[in-house]
Design an enzyme around this catalytic site. Structure first.
Site, PDB file in Angstrom:
ATOM      1  N   GLU A  24      19.984-119.371 -18.299  1.00 39.81           N
ATOM      2  CA  GLU A  24      20.280-120.843 -17.565  1.00 39.81           C
ATOM      3  C   GLU A  24      21.662-121.464 -17.917  1.00 39.81           C
ATOM      4  O   GLU A  24      22.058-121.364 -19.397  1.00 39.81           O
ATOM      5  CB  GLU A  24      19.068-121.663 -18.270  1.00 39.81           C
ATOM      6  N   LYS A  40      19.302-115.632 -31.927  1.00 41.06           N
ATOM      7  CA  LYS A  40      20.674-116.124 -32.486  1.00 41.06           C
ATOM      8  C   LYS A  40      20.786-117.413 -32.166  1.00 41.06           C
ATOM      9  O   LYS A  40      21.384-117.848 -31.003  1.00 41.06           O
ATOM     10  CB  LYS A  40      21.693-115.044 -31.695  1.00 41.06           C
ATOM     11  N   GLU A  98      32.652-127.977 -14.796  1.00 45.06           N
ATOM     12  CA  GLU A  98      31.717-128.718 -15.852  1.00 45.06           C
ATOM     13  C   GLU A  98      32.674-129.322 -16.895  1.00 45.06           C
ATOM     14  O   GLU A  98      33.243-128.206 -17.755  1.00 45.06           O
ATOM     15  CB  GLU A  98      30.631-127.681 -16.230  1.00 45.06           C
ATOM     16  N   CYS A 114      23.821-129.513 -19.682  1.00 43.31           N
ATOM     17  CA  CYS A 114      23.897-128.901 -18.363  1.00 43.31           C
ATOM     18  C   CYS A 114      23.193-129.593 -17.160  1.00 43.31           C
ATOM     19  O   CYS A 114      23.764-129.529 -16.106  1.00 43.31           O
ATOM     20  CB  CYS A 114      23.463-127.563 -18.594  1.00 43.31           C
TER      21      CYS A 114
END
Length: 489
Positions: free
Chosen positions: A250, A175, A383, A284
């Site tokens: 992750e 997906k 973040e 990331c």
């Protein structure tokens, strides 16, 4: 506007009738395509296709040489379609075309070639300490893998999941992120003619909360791999764990880029810029907290600011562009929300800090640097996931390690020094899954890539993928006829 495939099932493109998902070009804000979300029945059909392919055994029981040949043919198919894939991916993500074509598409093909090579070098364990028995360990495919890829680097990371899952004989359902499904859908379509049996690689499009959730909870899915945000990762691990499905996630990062006073100044400067501004800052593994030793701090900040102001923001199809637009309107608003955070007096903007000038449309954000007084500041703890660096000085090496590790994340870390002893100390003391010493981002696919703490659980890479996508089976065989007890004789 183009209507794109909702799903690829049994090697066939399917346009469903679910709720429409508009795909937007972030450089113009124009709707460039519409994808109908896969409904529950279509998701079930994709999983059933993957399960049937696995049980038939054409792929799951194929020889290593047969799988190697097909994986390499998949890589060739990606190469042949590279220009078309890069073109649509650039329009969908806003990542500069050169970075997509020469980076992500090349990496996608390389993922398949790497795992073709890797499975040809696998070894098995053999135990013969017992004089009566030989015991060896088989590695067998797990079954059907649900693969959920992120929106920031769809081609590189989505293809990594597919290549690693199928290399060991599994089937899968992928997906893509709903924000940018086009390039990955085109890539999966391209490899269907490379010799893969129908049903080995399937794809469904849709939202994570619906299509993704149904995939993760589906009783015929055996394992789950997800790359994305930490909040979503918690939900996915919880759902998978409730059904005792192994999962790797992750997740986010807020990585420290430590620049010691004996670093190669120009290399560290170049590395800091690459570490925060490549891929439009949406990665990331970005070195988003730049920690500079006080002796060179003033000089480094001046050079960092000067270079940042010269970074070329522009149309992603312009060869001169270094940073394109952010991926979506929602994400643009998220990154912008951190600019008011400086009003608390704990930080000040040194460069950027708003919409890139000269753009009336598009989600263009200026490359930004904020000087912070404390690592406790929001700019150092949350973040941002954009071209937005926080910079601060440190005094001693111990200070650097303490600051670097004061984070709920632990994905990667960077260290710059000419002193090998200092570098060796840094790689030991920084608490993160990957440490880059005197280099910006480098990925050896043989090595595991995964994070500590809220940056994830598990890892991707050669041996890590082998461990995740296969099950161990111990087999014991007598060396000679046994003298067994005769119960009931």
């Amino acid at each position: 506007m183009t209507i794109h495939a909702t799903a690829i099932i049994d090697a066939e493109r399917i346009t469903g009738t679910g709720r429409p998902i508009e795909v937007v070009d972030p450089s113009t804000e124009a709707v460039i395509a519409e994808v109908a979300e896969a409904d529950d029945a279509l998701v079930d059909r994709a999983v059933a296709s993957a399960r049937a392919a696995f049980e038939r055994g054409e792929w799951s029981r194929a020889s290593v040489e047969q799988r190697q040949a097909v994986l390499r043919a998949c890589a060739d198919a990606i190469d042949a379609a590279a220009d078309r894939i890069a073109d649509v991916e650039c329009a969908n993500t806003g990542i500069p075309y050169a970075q997509v074509r020469n980076g992500q598409v090349v990496r996608a093909a390389g993922n398949f070639r790497f795992f073709a090579d890797y499975i040809g070098q696998m070894t098995a364990e053999l135990y013969e300490q017992d004089p009566l028995y030989l015991t060896y360990v088989r590695r067998e495919p797990v079954g059907v893998a649900a693969l959920i890829s992120p929106w920031n680097s769809p081609l590189a990371l989505g293809s990594m999941k597919v290549a690693s899952a199928i290399a060991f004989g599994n089937s899968c359902v992928l997906k893509p992120a709903e924000q940018d499904p086009l390039g990955l859908t085109m890539l999966i379509d391209a490899i269907q003619g490379a010799g893969l049996p129908a049903g080995v690689v399937n794809l469904v499009n849709g939202f994570g909360a619906s299509v993704g959730d149904r995939l993760v909870r589906h009783p015929d899915v055996d394992c789950v791999s997800f790359t994305g945000g930490t909040r979503t990762g918690r939900i996915i691990m919880s759902a998978a764990g409730a059904n005792l499905k192994p999962s790797i996630v992750e997740l986010g990062g807020k990585s420290a880029n430590i620049i010691f006073d004996d670093a190669d100044f120009e290399a560290a400067l170049d590395g800091a810029l690459i570490g925060i501004f490549s891929n439009n800052g949406q990665q990331c593994l970005a070195g988003s907290r730049v920690l500079v030793q006080r002796g060179i701090y003033k000089q480094f900040v001046e050079a960092f600011v000067e270079r940042t102001r010269k970074v070329r923001v522009g149309d992603p199809r312009d060869a001169a562009t270094e940073i394109g637009p952010l991926a979506t309107r929602q994400h643009y608003a998220h990154v912008m929300s951190f600019v008011p955070a400086i009003s608390d007096g704990g930080a000040r903007i040194l460069a950027g800090g708003g919409r890139a000038p000269g753009f009336e449309r598009g989600f263009y954000f200026q490359p930004t640097i904020a000087e912070v007084e404390s690592n406790a500041h929001r700019l150092c703890q949350e973040e941002i996931f954009g071209p937005f660096a926080a910079i601060m000085p440190f005094d001693t090496d111990e200070d650097a390690y303490r600051i670097a590790n004061e984070s709920r994340f632990g994905l990667v870390g960077y260290a710059w020094s000419r002193d090998i002893a200092r570098v060796m100390e840094a790689q030991e003391r920084i608490s993160a899954g990957t440490i880059w010493c005197n280099t910006p981002m480098f990925r050896d696919l043989r090595a595991p890539f995964g994070g500590f703490r809220e940056s994830g659980v598990g890892a991707e890479g050669g041996r890590a993928a082998e461990a995740f996508y296969t099950r161990q089976k111990a087999v014991s065989i007598p060396r000679r006829p046994l003298d067994l007890r005769k119960l009931g004789a």
